[in-house]
Design a protein around this motif. Structure first.
Motif, PDB file in Angstrom:
ATOM      1  N   UNK A   1       8.818   6.517  -5.140  1.00 18.34           N
ATOM      2  CA  UNK A   1       8.848   6.155  -6.552  1.00 18.34           C
ATOM      3  C   UNK A   1       8.198   7.259  -7.376  1.00 18.34           C
ATOM      4  N   UNK A   2       8.888   7.690  -8.425  1.00 16.32           N
ATOM      5  CA  UNK A   2       8.309   8.683  -9.327  1.00 16.32           C
ATOM      6  C   UNK A   2       7.359   8.017 -10.308  1.00 16.32           C
ATOM      7  N   UNK A   3       6.309   8.751 -10.669  1.00 11.86           N
ATOM      8  CA  UNK A   3       5.319   8.260 -11.621  1.00 11.86           C
ATOM      9  C   UNK A   3       5.767   8.599 -13.035  1.00 11.86           C
ATOM     10  N   UNK A   4       5.780   7.600 -13.901  1.00 16.98           N
ATOM     11  CA  UNK A   4       6.111   7.816 -15.304  1.00 16.98           C
ATOM     12  C   UNK A   4       4.812   7.867 -16.107  1.00 16.98           C
ATOM     13  N   UNK A   5       4.635   8.925 -16.888  1.00 18.72           N
ATOM     14  CA  UNK A   5       3.410   9.102 -17.680  1.00 18.72           C
ATOM     15  C   UNK A   5       2.168   9.083 -16.782  1.00 18.72           C
TER      16      UNK A   5
ATOM     17  N   UNK B   1       5.105  16.762 -10.273  1.00 20.84           N
ATOM     18  CA  UNK B   1       6.106  15.797  -9.839  1.00 20.84           C
ATOM     19  C   UNK B   1       5.519  14.918  -8.735  1.00 20.84           C
ATOM     20  N   UNK B   2       4.415  14.254  -9.046  1.00 17.56           N
ATOM     21  CA  UNK B   2       3.785  13.377  -8.067  1.00 17.56           C
ATOM     22  C   UNK B   2       4.592  12.091  -7.912  1.00 17.56           C
ATOM     23  N   UNK B   3       4.558  11.550  -6.711  1.00 20.56           N
ATOM     24  CA  UNK B   3       5.295  10.323  -6.396  1.00 20.56           C
ATOM     25  C   UNK B   3       4.422   9.422  -5.532  1.00 20.56           C
ATOM     26  N   UNK B   4       4.874   8.181  -5.377  1.00 21.52           N
ATOM     27  CA  UNK B   4       4.229   7.242  -4.468  1.00 21.52           C
ATOM     28  C   UNK B   4       5.182   6.981  -3.312  1.00 21.52           C
ATOM     29  N   UNK B   5       4.689   7.155  -2.105  1.00 20.82           N
ATOM     30  CA  UNK B   5       5.481   6.898  -0.906  1.00 20.82           C
ATOM     31  C   UNK B   5       5.055   5.560  -0.312  1.00 20.82           C
TER      32      UNK B   5
ATOM     33  N   UNK C   1       0.850  -1.191   0.000  1.00 15.76           N
ATOM     34  CA  UNK C   1       0.000   0.000   0.000  1.00 15.76           C
ATOM     35  C   UNK C   1       0.883   1.238   0.000  1.00 15.76           C
ATOM     36  N   UNK C   2       0.576   2.170  -0.889  1.00 16.56           N
ATOM     37  CA  UNK C   2       1.328   3.412  -0.972  1.00 16.56           C
ATOM     38  C   UNK C   2       0.400   4.613  -0.914  1.00 16.56           C
ATOM     39  N   UNK C   3       0.991   5.785  -0.817  1.00 20.72           N
ATOM     40  CA  UNK C   3       0.227   7.041  -0.758  1.00 20.72           C
ATOM     41  C   UNK C   3       0.794   7.990  -1.813  1.00 20.72           C
TER      42      UNK C   3
END
Length: 314
Positions: free
Chosen positions: A217-221, A169-173, A17-19
């Motif tokens: 983790x960075x989101x690609x596309x 620059x959204x990411x998943x934590x 599970x990530x945010x």
């Protein structure tokens, strides 16, 4: 001794599970102190670059500009007066009516008046800048994540009023088990769309309370609109050639690193493993043992290297 043949998995997928987070969250603050007059934003609001967000009461700052302007006007008048005095003094020296020492004194006063004019002009520019600092504009497109201010509140320079998360620059934590090496890539499902992930950073050590370490983790596309703070499911594909599932009883954690025991020619040898996930009574591990290797699944904590054992019938 109860043993089982090791079955290396042909495909192994980890799910966590990530945010959704913004890579950067910019604190919004004034560069001057004053009373908050307007707050034009709410939590969760999408704002555009240059949009007015917060404003102080400009009354005191406007008065400061007027005072500084008056100081400049007075300084200019003083310079003009001393300039005229300097011209008269030079004319009197040519006629021999006064000494050179009198000219030096007048020249010194003129220099002081010029320096005072420069200082007054700088103070005026500072006052004008301060007046522009009474407004906070969005430095970039983003979402207001939190607000800690209300109209009428007296604030100081640098005091955070709100936070702006940049959605570009959204990411998943993700919080990963401390013994899991963060995978380099993965996928996340956002609004029915599978988005590729790429590891950007991870903590070098685990949190002592949760025994997990944070990875980003960075989101690609990524989709055009993302709800920051949303909980999502993240999937990772592990190396297929070295992953197996064993009963928790097969794990021996007496040493520096977790290990399992392999039976060869009636004797046991320890083999270090990496625990990936604990799921009830089973554990996913990464091992260097080959497929079909016989490992002890019960009583592993009692074994010693080269100990002779007898395998029970399967």
């Amino acid at each position: 001794m109860k043993t089982l043949p090791l079955q290396l998995q042909q495909q192994h997928q980890l799910e966590f599970t990530g945010v959704l987070r913004a890579r950067t969250e910019v604190p919004l603050a004034f560069q001057v102190s004053g009373r908050l007059q307007q707050r034009l934003i709410e939590p969760g609001q999408l704002v555009r670059k240059g949009q007015l967000l917060l404003q102080l009461d400009p009354k005191d700052l406007t008065e400061a500009v007027r005072v500084a302007q008056a100081g400049v006007d007075a300084a200019k008048a003083s310079v003009n007066t001393m300039q005229a005095e300097l011209t008269r003094t030079k004319a009197l020296i040519k006629k021999g009516f006064i000494s050179d020492q009198a000219l030096e004194q007048v020249q010194l006063k003129f220099n002081e008046a010029s320096a005072n004019q420069d200082r007054s002009q700088a103070q005026l520019e500072q006052a004008r800048h301060a007046l522009t600092y009474a407004k906070v504009h969005a430095p970039d497109d983003g979402i207001i994540t939190q607000i800690s201010s209300e109209p009428g509140q007296v604030v100081t320079a640098g005091q955070p009023m709100a936070s702006l998360a940049t959605v570009q620059q959204a990411e998943v934590e993700i919080q990963l088990p401390e013994n899991l090496t963060p995978p380099g890539s993965g996928t996340v499902l956002i609004d029915g769309q599978s988005v590729q992930l790429e590891l950007r950073s991870f903590a070098g050590s685990a949190d002592p309370q949760s025994l997990s370490r944070q990875a980003r983790y960075r989101l690609l596309d990524a989709p055009a609109t993302i709800a920051l703070g949303r909980v999502v499911q993240v999937h990772f594909q592990e190396d297929q050639s070295q992953i197996a599932q064993v009963p928790v009883g097969a794990l021996d954690e007496r040493g520096v690193q977790p290990q399992i025991w392999q039976v060869t020619d009636g004797k046991v040898q320890a083999s270090p493993v990496e625990i990936l996930v604990l799921e009830g009574e089973m554990a996913s591990i990464r091992t260097s043992l080959t497929n079909g290797s016989h490992v002890v699944v019960l009583g592993a904590h009692l074994l010693q290297p080269e100990m002779a054992v007898q395998e029970l019938p399967q």
